[in-house]
Design a protein around this motif. Structure first.
Motif, PDB file in Angstrom:
ATOM      1  N   ILE A   1       2.649  17.717  -5.041  1.00 41.02           N
ATOM      2  CA  ILE A   1       3.769  18.532  -4.580  1.00 41.02           C
ATOM      3  C   ILE A   1       3.495  19.101  -3.188  1.00 41.02           C
ATOM      4  O   ILE A   1       4.417  19.541  -2.511  1.00 41.02           O
ATOM      5  CB  ILE A   1       4.106  19.667  -5.571  1.00 41.02           C
ATOM      6  N   GLN A   2       2.236  19.081  -2.746  1.00 37.21           N
ATOM      7  CA  GLN A   2       1.890  19.559  -1.407  1.00 37.21           C
ATOM      8  C   GLN A   2       2.159  18.512  -0.331  1.00 37.21           C
ATOM      9  O   GLN A   2       2.173  18.832   0.851  1.00 37.21           O
ATOM     10  CB  GLN A   2       0.424  19.973  -1.359  1.00 37.21           C
ATOM     11  N   SER A   3       2.369  17.280  -0.729  1.00 41.73           N
ATOM     12  CA  SER A   3       2.599  16.209   0.241  1.00 41.73           C
ATOM     13  C   SER A   3       3.944  16.386   0.928  1.00 41.73           C
ATOM     14  O   SER A   3       4.925  16.758   0.301  1.00 41.73           O
ATOM     15  CB  SER A   3       2.580  14.847  -0.442  1.00 41.73           C
ATOM     16  N   THR A   4       3.942  16.091   2.211  1.00 38.92           N
ATOM     17  CA  THR A   4       5.190  16.127   2.973  1.00 38.92           C
ATOM     18  C   THR A   4       5.555  14.735   3.483  1.00 38.92           C
ATOM     19  O   THR A   4       6.568  14.569   4.148  1.00 38.92           O
ATOM     20  CB  THR A   4       5.070  17.075   4.174  1.00 38.92           C
ATOM     21  N   GLU A   5       4.700  13.750   3.165  1.00 44.97           N
ATOM     22  CA  GLU A   5       4.937  12.395   3.647  1.00 44.97           C
ATOM     23  C   GLU A   5       4.406  11.370   2.653  1.00 44.97           C
ATOM     24  O   GLU A   5       3.309  11.501   2.145  1.00 44.97           O
ATOM     25  CB  GLU A   5       4.239  12.215   4.997  1.00 44.97           C
ATOM     26  N   LEU A   6       5.229  10.363   2.392  1.00 50.15           N
ATOM     27  CA  LEU A   6       4.839   9.205   1.591  1.00 50.15           C
ATOM     28  C   LEU A   6       4.992   7.987   2.480  1.00 50.15           C
ATOM     29  O   LEU A   6       6.077   7.746   3.016  1.00 50.15           O
ATOM     30  CB  LEU A   6       5.727   9.074   0.349  1.00 50.15           C
ATOM     31  N   LYS A   7       3.908   7.240   2.672  1.00 48.77           N
ATOM     32  CA  LYS A   7       3.927   6.064   3.535  1.00 48.77           C
ATOM     33  C   LYS A   7       3.746   4.818   2.674  1.00 48.77           C
ATOM     34  O   LYS A   7       2.794   4.717   1.906  1.00 48.77           O
ATOM     35  CB  LYS A   7       2.791   6.152   4.545  1.00 48.77           C
ATOM     36  N   VAL A   8       4.672   3.867   2.801  1.00 43.67           N
ATOM     37  CA  VAL A   8       4.604   2.599   2.093  1.00 43.67           C
ATOM     38  C   VAL A   8       4.451   1.503   3.138  1.00 43.67           C
ATOM     39  O   VAL A   8       5.254   1.415   4.066  1.00 43.67           O
ATOM     40  CB  VAL A   8       5.881   2.358   1.250  1.00 43.67           C
ATOM     41  N   ILE A   9       3.412   0.682   2.981  1.00 42.29           N
ATOM     42  CA  ILE A   9       3.129  -0.392   3.938  1.00 42.29           C
ATOM     43  C   ILE A   9       3.238  -1.726   3.208  1.00 42.29           C
ATOM     44  O   ILE A   9       2.588  -1.938   2.191  1.00 42.29           O
ATOM     45  CB  ILE A   9       1.724  -0.236   4.548  1.00 42.29           C
ATOM     46  N   VAL A  10       4.077  -2.604   3.743  1.00 39.90           N
ATOM     47  CA  VAL A  10       4.282  -3.929   3.168  1.00 39.90           C
ATOM     48  C   VAL A  10       3.753  -4.948   4.166  1.00 39.90           C
ATOM     49  O   VAL A  10       4.122  -4.928   5.342  1.00 39.90           O
ATOM     50  CB  VAL A  10       5.783  -4.197   2.892  1.00 39.90           C
ATOM     51  N   THR A  11       2.863  -5.835   3.711  1.00 40.26           N
ATOM     52  CA  THR A  11       2.292  -6.882   4.564  1.00 40.26           C
ATOM     53  C   THR A  11       2.654  -8.236   3.966  1.00 40.26           C
ATOM     54  O   THR A  11       2.499  -8.450   2.774  1.00 40.26           O
ATOM     55  CB  THR A  11       0.753  -6.742   4.645  1.00 40.26           C
ATOM     56  N   TRP A  12       3.126  -9.143   4.826  1.00 40.00           N
ATOM     57  CA  TRP A  12       3.524 -10.466   4.361  1.00 40.00           C
ATOM     58  C   TRP A  12       3.231 -11.503   5.427  1.00 40.00           C
ATOM     59  O   TRP A  12       2.879 -11.184   6.553  1.00 40.00           O
ATOM     60  CB  TRP A  12       5.003 -10.485   3.975  1.00 40.00           C
ATOM     61  N   SER A  13       3.345 -12.767   5.035  1.00 40.22           N
ATOM     62  CA  SER A  13       3.184 -13.873   5.974  1.00 40.22           C
ATOM     63  C   SER A  13       4.311 -14.867   5.750  1.00 40.22           C
ATOM     64  O   SER A  13       4.919 -14.917   4.687  1.00 40.22           O
ATOM     65  CB  SER A  13       1.815 -14.546   5.812  1.00 40.22           C
TER      66      SER A  13
ATOM     67  N   GLU B   1       0.846  -1.195   0.000  1.00 42.11           N
ATOM     68  CA  GLU B   1       0.000   0.000   0.000  1.00 42.11           C
ATOM     69  C   GLU B   1       0.878   1.241   0.000  1.00 42.11           C
ATOM     70  O   GLU B   1       1.965   1.227   0.579  1.00 42.11           O
ATOM     71  CB  GLU B   1      -0.870   0.051   1.255  1.00 42.11           C
ATOM     72  N   ALA B   2       0.394   2.299  -0.621  1.00 48.16           N
ATOM     73  CA  ALA B   2       1.090   3.586  -0.600  1.00 48.16           C
ATOM     74  C   ALA B   2       0.073   4.679  -0.326  1.00 48.16           C
ATOM     75  O   ALA B   2      -1.028   4.682  -0.899  1.00 48.16           O
ATOM     76  CB  ALA B   2       1.806   3.837  -1.918  1.00 48.16           C
ATOM     77  N   TYR B   3       0.424   5.587   0.578  1.00 44.25           N
ATOM     78  CA  TYR B   3      -0.430   6.702   0.970  1.00 44.25           C
ATOM     79  C   TYR B   3       0.389   7.981   0.982  1.00 44.25           C
ATOM     80  O   TYR B   3       1.597   7.958   1.198  1.00 44.25           O
ATOM     81  CB  TYR B   3      -0.992   6.489   2.382  1.00 44.25           C
ATOM     82  N   ARG B   4      -0.296   9.083   0.773  1.00 44.95           N
ATOM     83  CA  ARG B   4       0.339  10.398   0.906  1.00 44.95           C
ATOM     84  C   ARG B   4      -0.497  11.247   1.844  1.00 44.95           C
ATOM     85  O   ARG B   4      -1.692  11.019   2.017  1.00 44.95           O
ATOM     86  CB  ARG B   4       0.460  11.091  -0.443  1.00 44.95           C
ATOM     87  N   ASP B   5       0.141  12.209   2.452  1.00 40.50           N
ATOM     88  CA  ASP B   5      -0.590  13.113   3.328  1.00 40.50           C
ATOM     89  C   ASP B   5      -1.093  14.305   2.520  1.00 40.50           C
ATOM     90  O   ASP B   5      -0.760  14.475   1.345  1.00 40.50           O
ATOM     91  CB  ASP B   5       0.289  13.576   4.481  1.00 40.50           C
TER      92      ASP B   5
ATOM     93  N   SER C   1      -3.792  19.977   4.367  1.00 41.58           N
ATOM     94  CA  SER C   1      -5.079  20.550   4.757  1.00 41.58           C
ATOM     95  C   SER C   1      -6.024  19.504   5.347  1.00 41.58           C
ATOM     96  O   SER C   1      -7.196  19.784   5.571  1.00 41.58           O
ATOM     97  CB  SER C   1      -5.739  21.229   3.557  1.00 41.58           C
ATOM     98  N   SER C   2      -5.538  18.295   5.600  1.00 46.38           N
ATOM     99  CA  SER C   2      -6.387  17.220   6.088  1.00 46.38           C
ATOM    100  C   SER C   2      -5.688  16.461   7.211  1.00 46.38           C
ATOM    101  O   SER C   2      -4.461  16.434   7.289  1.00 46.38           O
ATOM    102  CB  SER C   2      -6.705  16.270   4.934  1.00 46.38           C
ATOM    103  N   SER C   3      -6.471  15.786   8.038  1.00 48.70           N
ATOM    104  CA  SER C   3      -5.895  15.002   9.131  1.00 48.70           C
ATOM    105  C   SER C   3      -5.738  13.528   8.758  1.00 48.70           C
ATOM    106  O   SER C   3      -5.327  12.725   9.575  1.00 48.70           O
ATOM    107  CB  SER C   3      -6.766  15.123  10.380  1.00 48.70           C
ATOM    108  N   TYR C   4      -6.096  13.165   7.542  1.00 44.44           N
ATOM    109  CA  TYR C   4      -5.987  11.770   7.129  1.00 44.44           C
ATOM    110  C   TYR C   4      -5.138  11.648   5.866  1.00 44.44           C
ATOM    111  O   TYR C   4      -4.860  12.629   5.190  1.00 44.44           O
ATOM    112  CB  TYR C   4      -7.359  11.134   6.928  1.00 44.44           C
TER     113      TYR C   4
END
Length: 149
Positions: A120-132, A79-83, A86-89
């Motif tokens: 360009i407004q993002s200050t954070e990129l979050k990458v989540i790796v899930t495995w078993s 998964e990849a998310y950006r902040d 102007s938002s809390s999520y």
């Protein structure tokens, strides 16, 4: 063999300098790479030119994730998310759960995303790796890599 020793030294020093696992350099400094005991996440330039960046709105990057651990695992999710300041999520960039089968080959990425936009407004990129673990697929493991300004 010296490159391996240098890599190990750099990895150990990065953990000492950045004690929070997964912290990376500023988004302004992308491309960038981060590694843990299990994974290496590489954010780089786009792999093809199908999409053009809009410098006043977003830039385009690629992502490669390699498994560098020593166990037999099954990659379940990326998964990849950006902040957004102007938002809390966080906003989802992409989630991949299909086509994640791989052979344990440390030279090839386990996961590759050719192009994705990042505001360009993002200050954070979050990458989540899930495995078993292949031997015990009932237990999932998750690791987050946060590239932030």
């Amino acid at each position: 063999m010296k490159w391996m020793q240098a890599f190990m030294l750099v990895t150990i020093l990065s953990f000492l300098v950045f004690p929070t696992s997964g912290m990376a350099t500023s988004l302004e400094n992308l491309p960038s790479s981060e590694a843990s005991d299990q994974w290496e996440v590489n954010i780089d330039t786009p792999k093809n030119n199908d999409f053009e960046p809009k410098p006043d709105i977003y830039n385009i990057f690629s992502m490669d994730i390699k498994y560098i651990g020593d166990k037999d695992i099954k990659l379940d999710r990326v998964e990849a998310y950006r902040d957004d300041p102007s938002s809390s999520y966080d906003f989802e960039l992409f989630t991949v759960t299909d086509d994640l089968e791989f052979e344990k080959n440390k030279e090839q990425p386990v996961f590759s995303h050719q192009n994705f936009p990042l505001s360009i407004q993002s200050t954070e990129l979050k990458v989540i790796v899930t495995w078993s673990d292949e031997d015990d697929s009932s237990r999932k493991y998750k690791e987050e890599f946060i590239f932030k300004q």
